[in-house]
Design an enzyme around this catalytic site. Structure first.
Site, short mmCIF file in Angstrom:
data_model
loop_
_atom_site.label_atom_id
_atom_site.label_comp_id
_atom_site.label_asym_id
_atom_site.label_seq_id
_atom_site.Cartn_x
_atom_site.Cartn_y
_atom_site.Cartn_z
N SER A 17 0.84 -1.20 0.00
CA SER A 17 0.00 0.00 0.00
C SER A 17 0.87 1.24 0.00
CB SER A 17 -0.89 0.03 1.25
OG SER A 17 -1.55 1.28 1.36
N TYR A 64 -0.79 0.23 10.49
CA TYR A 64 -1.17 -0.31 9.17
C TYR A 64 -0.03 -0.10 8.17
CZ TYR A 64 -3.55 -0.77 4.67
OH TYR A 64 -3.88 -1.14 3.38
N1 LIG Z 1 -8.84 -0.34 -0.47
C1 LIG Z 1 -7.73 0.38 -0.46
O1 LIG Z 1 -7.76 1.61 -0.56
C2 LIG Z 1 -6.39 -0.30 -0.36
C3 LIG Z 1 -5.24 0.44 -0.67
C4 LIG Z 1 -3.99 -0.17 -0.59
C5 LIG Z 1 -3.89 -1.50 -0.21
N2 LIG Z 1 -5.02 -2.19 0.10
C6 LIG Z 1 -4.84 -3.59 0.50
O2 LIG Z 1 -5.53 -4.43 -0.40
C7 LIG Z 1 -5.96 -5.60 0.25
C8 LIG Z 1 -7.46 -5.79 0.01
O3 LIG Z 1 -8.14 -4.68 0.55
P1 LIG Z 1 -9.63 -4.28 0.12
O4 LIG Z 1 -9.74 -2.82 0.28
O5 LIG Z 1 -9.97 -4.91 -1.17
O6 LIG Z 1 -10.43 -4.93 1.33
P2 LIG Z 1 -11.87 -5.61 1.46
O7 LIG Z 1 -12.78 -5.19 0.36
O8 LIG Z 1 -12.28 -5.37 2.86
O9 LIG Z 1 -11.52 -7.15 1.28
C9 LIG Z 1 -10.68 -7.79 2.18
C10 LIG Z 1 -10.59 -9.25 1.84
O10 LIG Z 1 -9.65 -9.86 2.72
C11 LIG Z 1 -10.30 -10.92 3.41
N3 LIG Z 1 -9.77 -11.02 4.76
C12 LIG Z 1 -9.44 -10.02 5.61
N4 LIG Z 1 -8.98 -10.53 6.77
C13 LIG Z 1 -9.02 -11.88 6.64
C14 LIG Z 1 -8.69 -12.95 7.49
N5 LIG Z 1 -8.23 -12.77 8.74
N6 LIG Z 1 -8.83 -14.22 7.02
C15 LIG Z 1 -9.32 -14.43 5.78
N7 LIG Z 1 -9.66 -13.45 4.93
C16 LIG Z 1 -9.51 -12.19 5.36
C17 LIG Z 1 -11.77 -10.62 3.38
O11 LIG Z 1 -12.47 -11.83 3.48
P3 LIG Z 1 -13.98 -11.98 4.05
O12 LIG Z 1 -14.66 -10.65 3.86
O13 LIG Z 1 -14.56 -13.09 3.25
O14 LIG Z 1 -13.84 -12.30 5.47
C18 LIG Z 1 -11.92 -9.96 2.00
O15 LIG Z 1 -12.03 -10.94 1.00
C19 LIG Z 1 -5.60 -5.43 1.73
O16 LIG Z 1 -4.38 -6.10 1.98
C20 LIG Z 1 -5.41 -3.94 1.87
O17 LIG Z 1 -4.51 -3.60 2.91
C21 LIG Z 1 -6.26 -1.63 0.03
#
Ligand SMILES: NC(=O)c1ccc[n+]([C@@H]2O[C@H](COP(=O)([O-])OP(=O)(O)OC[C@H]3O[C@@H](n4cnc5c(N)ncnc54)[C@H](OP(=O)(O)O)[C@@H]3O)[C@@H](O)[C@H]2O)c1
Length: 245
Positions: free
Chosen positions: A143, A156
């Site tokens: 990130s 984070y």
């Molecule tokens: N959104 C942003 O702005 C952003 C920016 C930079 C990086 N990221 C990174 O991108 C990745 C995805 O983020 P997102 O925004 O797409 O999040 P999201 O929509 O909340 O999705 C998160 C996913 O991770 C799974 N997950 C989280 N904790 C888990 C656990 N303990 N065990 C199993 N599954 C778990 C969730 O599964 P379930 O819901 O099925 O439990 C879901 O499928 C993360 O690593 C985040 O740090 C996001």
């Protein structure tokens, strides 16, 4: 529908952690469109089934694996269920923003367990077999929060910069055996965890907006594929230019 539809991942098995939502869901759909059989991982079986259905309706192949990667047992069961994989996308994770004293020790551990320890254990489980085969691709979702200082994002950001350190060390460890290891570092992306913060951060990027998950998935699909055959140990910002300034 992903923009890239070249079938450069035919015959490959790709595990995408956290693929029931957001970036992981878009990556799973992208890799399936490139021909991979995708192991869609997450905890929520209903959303997992919806992703599988979407992939299958487009002619792709996928199956769902439920596991909580916040625990060692959860990671072990995911590894056992997955079997051999050619591509590992370390995406599952979550963010926490707030004043530093408000993050208690238990939540701090939870952040590092999901965002750092799980990718570590998964790579430890899958990379040796990839190296023995002489081929494989590991992409971790870092990130921009690991690069720029963001108020409330100390822990984070530390998890995400840890992934960068792991990526570089794993590249050194496994690339001589044919396994490429890279990270993609998104800026703000509209996903399940979207809040006012996403739009506000998007306004601070050079492109003046946050990303859609598919814009991240497109880059992951390229990095995971043989089209990126000379890319390893790289951390690729996909952040609308935010870390360039
Ligand atoms: N959104 C942003 O702005 C952003 C920016 C930079 C990086 N990221 C990174 O991108 C990745 C995805 O983020 P997102 O925004 O797409 O999040 P999201 O929509 O909340 O999705 C998160 C996913 O991770 C799974 N997950 C989280 N904790 C888990 C656990 N303990 N065990 C199993 N599954 C778990 C969730 O599964 P379930 O819901 O099925 O439990 C879901 O499928 C993360 O690593 C985040 O740090 C996001």
């Amino acid at each position: 529908m992903p923009a890239t539809t070249s079938h450069d991942l035919e015959g490959q098995i790709a595990l995408v952690t956290g693929a029931t939502s957001g970036i992981g869901r878009a990556v799973a759909i992208q890799l399936a469109a490139q021909g991979a059989t995708v192991l869609v991982h997450g905890r929520d079986a209903d959303r997992g089934a919806a992703v599988i259905e979407e992939i299958e309706l487009s002619g792709g192949r996928a199956r769902f694996i439920a596991a909580d990667v916040g625990s060692t047992e959860g990671v072990q069961s995911l590894v056992a269920e997955a079997g051999d994989v050619d591509i590992l996308i370390n995406n599952a994770g979550f963010s926490w923003f707030g004043p530093t004293p408000d993050l208690d020790a238990a939540k701090f551990d939870e952040l590092f367990d999901a965002n750092v320890r799980a990718p570590y254990l998964l790579t430890a489980a899958f990379a040796p077999a990839m190296a023995a085969k002489g081929a494989g691709s590991i992409v971790s979702i870092a990130s921009m929060a690991g690069t720029i200082g963001m108020p409330g994002g100390a822990a984070y950001g530390a998890t995400k910069l840890s992934l960068v350190a792991l990526t570089r060390a794993w590249a050194a460890e496994y690339s001589p055996s044919g396994v490429r290891v890279n990270a993609v570092a998104p800026g703000p992306v509209y996903t399940g965890t979207t809040s006012g913060r996403t739009k506000g951060l998007g306004d601070t990027t050079l492109l003046g907006r946050a990303a859609q998950p598919e814009e991240i998935a497109e880059v992951v699909g390229f990095i995971a594929s043989p089209r990126a055959s000379y890319v390893t140990g790289a951390v690729i910002p996909v952040d609308g230019g935010r870390t360039a300034i």
